[in-house]
Design a protein around this motif. Sequence first.
Motif, PDB file in Angstrom:
ATOM      1  N   ALA A  91       0.830  -1.193   0.000  1.00 18.23           N
ATOM      2  CA  ALA A  91       0.000   0.000   0.000  1.00 18.23           C
ATOM      3  C   ALA A  91       0.869   1.250   0.000  1.00 18.23           C
ATOM      4  CB  ALA A  91      -0.922  -0.015   1.217  1.00 18.23           C
ATOM      5  N   ASP A  92       0.231   2.359  -0.288  1.00 16.10           N
ATOM      6  CA  ASP A  92       0.923   3.643  -0.333  1.00 16.10           C
ATOM      7  C   ASP A  92       1.504   3.984   1.034  1.00 16.10           C
ATOM      8  OD1 ASP A  92       1.695   5.853  -1.871  1.00 16.10           O
ATOM      9  OD2 ASP A  92       0.093   7.081  -1.044  1.00 16.10           O
ATOM     10  N   GLY A  93       2.624   4.723   1.026  1.00 17.83           N
ATOM     11  CA  GLY A  93       3.183   5.204   2.278  1.00 17.83           C
ATOM     12  C   GLY A  93       4.648   4.859   2.447  1.00 17.83           C
ATOM     13  N   THR A  94       5.203   5.268   3.584  1.00 24.59           N
ATOM     14  CA  THR A  94       6.612   5.052   3.906  1.00 24.59           C
ATOM     15  C   THR A  94       6.754   3.899   4.886  1.00 24.59           C
ATOM     16  OG1 THR A  94       7.146   7.387   3.553  1.00 24.59           O
ATOM     17  CG2 THR A  94       8.671   6.097   4.903  1.00 24.59           C
ATOM     18  N   TYR A  95       7.571   2.942   4.521  1.00 20.72           N
ATOM     19  CA  TYR A  95       7.854   1.780   5.354  1.00 20.72           C
ATOM     20  C   TYR A  95       9.197   2.025   6.023  1.00 20.72           C
ATOM     21  CZ  TYR A  95       4.141  -0.505   2.666  1.00 20.72           C
ATOM     22  OH  TYR A  95       2.936  -0.837   2.078  1.00 20.72           O
ATOM     23  N   THR A  96       9.183   2.356   7.303  1.00 21.95           N
ATOM     24  CA  THR A  96      10.415   2.645   8.033  1.00 21.95           C
ATOM     25  C   THR A  96      11.126   1.330   8.344  1.00 21.95           C
ATOM     26  OG1 THR A  96       9.462   4.633   8.983  1.00 21.95           O
ATOM     27  CG2 THR A  96      11.390   3.696  10.093  1.00 21.95           C
ATOM     28  N   MET A  97      12.352   1.193   7.831  1.00 23.88           N
ATOM     29  CA  MET A  97      13.082  -0.066   7.918  1.00 23.88           C
ATOM     30  C   MET A  97      14.146   0.026   9.011  1.00 23.88           C
ATOM     31  SD  MET A  97      11.439  -1.504   5.425  1.00 23.88           S
ATOM     32  CE  MET A  97      12.339  -3.029   5.149  1.00 23.88           C
ATOM     33  N   ASN A  98      14.007  -0.806  10.041  1.00 21.31           N
ATOM     34  CA  ASN A  98      15.041  -0.905  11.073  1.00 21.31           C
ATOM     35  C   ASN A  98      16.153  -1.861  10.668  1.00 21.31           C
ATOM     36  OD1 ASN A  98      13.751   0.847  12.944  1.00 21.31           O
ATOM     37  ND2 ASN A  98      12.281  -0.785  13.368  1.00 21.31           N
ATOM     38  N   GLY A  99      15.908  -2.628   9.638  1.00 21.79           N
ATOM     39  CA  GLY A  99      16.860  -3.551   9.034  1.00 21.79           C
ATOM     40  C   GLY A  99      16.300  -3.926   7.684  1.00 21.79           C
ATOM     41  N   PRO A 100      17.032  -4.659   6.889  1.00 27.35           N
ATOM     42  CA  PRO A 100      16.528  -4.990   5.554  1.00 27.35           C
ATOM     43  C   PRO A 100      15.406  -6.019   5.597  1.00 27.35           C
ATOM     44  CG  PRO A 100      18.603  -6.115   5.962  1.00 27.35           C
ATOM     45  CD  PRO A 100      18.382  -5.187   7.130  1.00 27.35           C
ATOM     46  N   LEU A 101      14.501  -5.929   4.641  1.00 27.66           N
ATOM     47  CA  LEU A 101      13.595  -7.036   4.360  1.00 27.66           C
ATOM     48  C   LEU A 101      14.436  -8.085   3.650  1.00 27.66           C
ATOM     49  CD1 LEU A 101      10.784  -8.353   4.155  1.00 27.66           C
ATOM     50  CD2 LEU A 101      10.494  -7.124   1.987  1.00 27.66           C
ATOM     51  N   GLU A 102      14.571  -9.257   4.261  1.00 31.84           N
ATOM     52  CA  GLU A 102      15.470 -10.288   3.750  1.00 31.84           C
ATOM     53  C   GLU A 102      14.666 -11.399   3.092  1.00 31.84           C
ATOM     54  OE1 GLU A 102      17.489 -11.233   7.395  1.00 31.84           O
ATOM     55  OE2 GLU A 102      19.172  -9.930   6.872  1.00 31.84           O
ATOM     56  N   LEU A 103      14.932 -11.619   1.810  1.00 35.89           N
ATOM     57  CA  LEU A 103      14.321 -12.707   1.063  1.00 35.89           C
ATOM     58  C   LEU A 103      15.396 -13.736   0.742  1.00 35.89           C
ATOM     59  CD1 LEU A 103      12.082 -10.685  -1.454  1.00 35.89           C
ATOM     60  CD2 LEU A 103      11.542 -11.438   0.874  1.00 35.89           C
ATOM     61  N   GLY A 104      15.120 -15.010   1.053  1.00 38.72           N
ATOM     62  CA  GLY A 104      16.069 -16.085   0.809  1.00 38.72           C
ATOM     63  C   GLY A 104      15.487 -17.138  -0.099  1.00 38.72           C
ATOM     64  N   PRO A 105      16.141 -18.278  -0.204  1.00 33.24           N
ATOM     65  CA  PRO A 105      15.656 -19.335  -1.104  1.00 33.24           C
ATOM     66  C   PRO A 105      14.196 -19.711  -0.875  1.00 33.24           C
ATOM     67  CG  PRO A 105      17.857 -19.853  -0.312  1.00 33.24           C
ATOM     68  CD  PRO A 105      17.419 -18.631   0.447  1.00 33.24           C
ATOM     69  N   ALA A 106      13.732 -19.684   0.380  1.00 33.57           N
ATOM     70  CA  ALA A 106      12.342 -20.051   0.669  1.00 33.57           C
ATOM     71  C   ALA A 106      11.354 -19.049   0.105  1.00 33.57           C
ATOM     72  CB  ALA A 106      12.144 -20.171   2.178  1.00 33.57           C
ATOM     73  N   ASP A 107      11.842 -17.869  -0.320  1.00 29.85           N
ATOM     74  CA  ASP A 107      10.960 -16.833  -0.848  1.00 29.85           C
ATOM     75  C   ASP A 107      10.971 -16.790  -2.370  1.00 29.85           C
ATOM     76  OD1 ASP A 107      10.324 -15.735   1.815  1.00 29.85           O
ATOM     77  OD2 ASP A 107      12.482 -15.284   1.822  1.00 29.85           O
ATOM     78  N   SER A 108      11.528 -17.812  -2.993  1.00 29.44           N
ATOM     79  CA  SER A 108      11.609 -17.896  -4.447  1.00 29.44           C
ATOM     80  C   SER A 108      10.308 -18.428  -5.032  1.00 29.44           C
ATOM     81  CB  SER A 108      12.761 -18.827  -4.850  1.00 29.44           C
ATOM     82  OG  SER A 108      13.984 -18.373  -4.338  1.00 29.44           O
ATOM     83  N   GLY A 109      10.148 -18.195  -6.338  1.00 29.49           N
ATOM     84  CA  GLY A 109       9.054 -18.829  -7.052  1.00 29.49           C
ATOM     85  C   GLY A 109       9.311 -20.326  -7.162  1.00 29.49           C
ATOM     86  N   ARG A 110       8.252 -21.122  -7.086  1.00 26.41           N
ATOM     87  CA  ARG A 110       8.414 -22.578  -7.119  1.00 26.41           C
ATOM     88  C   ARG A 110       7.692 -23.159  -8.317  1.00 26.41           C
ATOM     89  NH1 ARG A 110       6.781 -21.406  -1.880  1.00 26.41           N
ATOM     90  NH2 ARG A 110       8.393 -21.641  -0.267  1.00 26.41           N
TER      91      ARG A 110
END
Length: 739
Positions: A71-90
């Motif tokens: 959604a619209d707006g600012t997402y304040t990040m205290n650390g990175p959003l981490e995507l790994g192998p489990a977040d891949s397309g299958r």
Amino acid sequence: MKLTSLAVALGTTAALLSAAPAAQAGAAPRTLHAAPHGSGSACSLGHPCSLQDARDAARTVRGRDVRVELADGTYTMNGPLELGPADSGRDGHTVTWAAAPGAEPVLSGGRALTGWAGNPDGTWTAEAPENITPRQLFVDGVRAVRARGDSCPAAVCDATQEGMTGARATGIAHWARPTDAEAVIRVRWRAYHCRITGVSGDVMTFAQPCWANSASGTDRTGPAWDTTTVDSTRYSEVSFFENARELLDEPGEFVWDSGARTVTYLPRAGENMRRARTVTPVTENLLTLDGVHDVRVTGIGFAYAAYRQPSTDDGYAGTQAGLTLTGATGPADHAGRHYTKPAAALTVRGGRRVVVDHAAFTRLGGAGVVFEHGTQDSTLARSRFTDLSSGAAYIGDTEPLPTAELTGARNTVSHNTIRRTGVEYTDSVGIWAGYEAETVIDHNTLDDLPYSGISVGWGWNQPEARNSALRDNRITDNRITDVMRVAYDQHDGGAVYTQGAQPGTVISGNYINRSAYGNTERDGNGIYLDEQSSHIAVTRNVITRVGYKWVSNWADYGVDNHATGNWTDTAAPALAGTGSTMTGNRTGLDLLPAEALQVASAAGAGGRGDVEQLRPDLARTATVTQSSTDGTATAARATDGDTTTDTRTLAEPGAWWQADLGTVRRVGQIEVWNNSSMTTADFDVRLATQADFSDATTVHVTGRALRPTVLTTDTEARFVRIELTGTGRVALSHVLVHP
């Protein structure tokens, strides 16, 4: 065969995103919803969740595409959003992270500074929260400048392996907190930022290992021939010292006091610090994709990401293109493997079939995007980069002999717009690619950069780099304007820069205008095939208003390069390497033909862009003379269409060079290009209708002529004379007289 924009921009993406098996093609995608203050696990439109919860929910979906809408707006990040192998397309499906329809979500690493209090001297001060060390400050979205002083010449600030003199002359010896300040030094293509650690009498010392990695005290700084360290013969000055309260004297400057943990700022006109939104970058990485495949990130903004290394003892010991030397130990192999890329807002490590498109990167303390550790078959497209401290995109690595798994290959950077990057780390480039294979850099627009625009390759003829992973790269149809800006004092680069043997590489269809134009030295090229650059084809590029050579291939060990069918307003020496050729090029133009205009207009992210047409040169057919001639350096060398050949008079009072246009003409502009040694200084440009100059209009130029010094006039003249006001030589590489 030339790659078309359709093949580059859409072909790879379509292949990545249409790979689902036919039996599953009808399965509707699962859409999850996230919002800046989302919570819970429903991830529905009415009850959106956080980014992390949306990621976790996406992991449970099987048998269909997944779409996470922000959604619209600012997402304040205290650390990175981490995507790994489990977040891949299958199983042939894709996971997409996208802006919701009509939304402009922004991942932000910034923190607001509040509680500003006014001071009697017009400055304002605010305390910084714990664990925050402001290196950049943005006031209502506008970047502030760390308070800085004047340059300090080498005669005063003499740099050695141990430190630097000049503490008394600069006043640093009497500063309240000199150990918060940094020296910023630029030597040729390198830049250094090292913090002062102590002052004893007239001598300053600096953070280690930053200073050792910036000086010649380690064999890790570069190849044996390299003379660009802070204590080398090329060192001429400290560009400026920065971040001291004593330097805070210009509106828009700020200073960080580590002892009081305060930021003090001098507002610009119209800024109200009681209402202004002031933000400092804090979180370094905003999104990391580590070992993922079949993932797309689209329509998301990235802002206020930090870059912490320059504030540490490692500092910023630049090597080239925004990469630095860190640590106190490491191999002395100069092939590149121990250099460090800048921190980036978005990083892809070991990715496969990752697409980042329609993103926006702005107000960053470091770089925009990094693809590394063997990322392959991935795309960065149709994104915008502006106001970055470092470069926009870093593709690949500096290991010359990677395994197949760790080789960067078949990546595409296309249709991106890159403006005003390298704001703080001026040695960085717009787009950098290391030891890459089959990488395509196509239809990007790059403008207003301090150093090179696009840099592909690495190695400097070092033994391990001679047969590296480099091959079959394509730099095509890019628009590169106003790069290698003289104000930033970075030299020896080009709009397109290459290193290393890379068979099958093509540089074609690019429009390059104003690279190192107005330079203070004889360097800065259009297309620069540096060092061991070999087996490269340079075809059908339009290259105008370049400070030195339109194409440069100076090294004998850079071989088998071929420049064919290009258009340019100057000439250049033949390519130096064995087997290299220049054929069918249209050089020395003072008007671009229709075909060249078409190529130039089609280049860049938008297509059908403006082209700065050349202006006719009245001096080209003029009768030229000079007061005397030193050897073979005749007056005609200034009108031969070649900025690499020079005129030269003897040293004498009032030495001059002159053009007789043959008839009285209305002169609108004159370009005076200094010679290779930047000899001509303190002179008059005189325009007259009479041969005795009795009716002359005179414009005086103080100091050395540039490459070029441009004078705008509106004067009737037949005779144009460049004449010293004292004793010395007039030496010129080029003089243009425009109607």
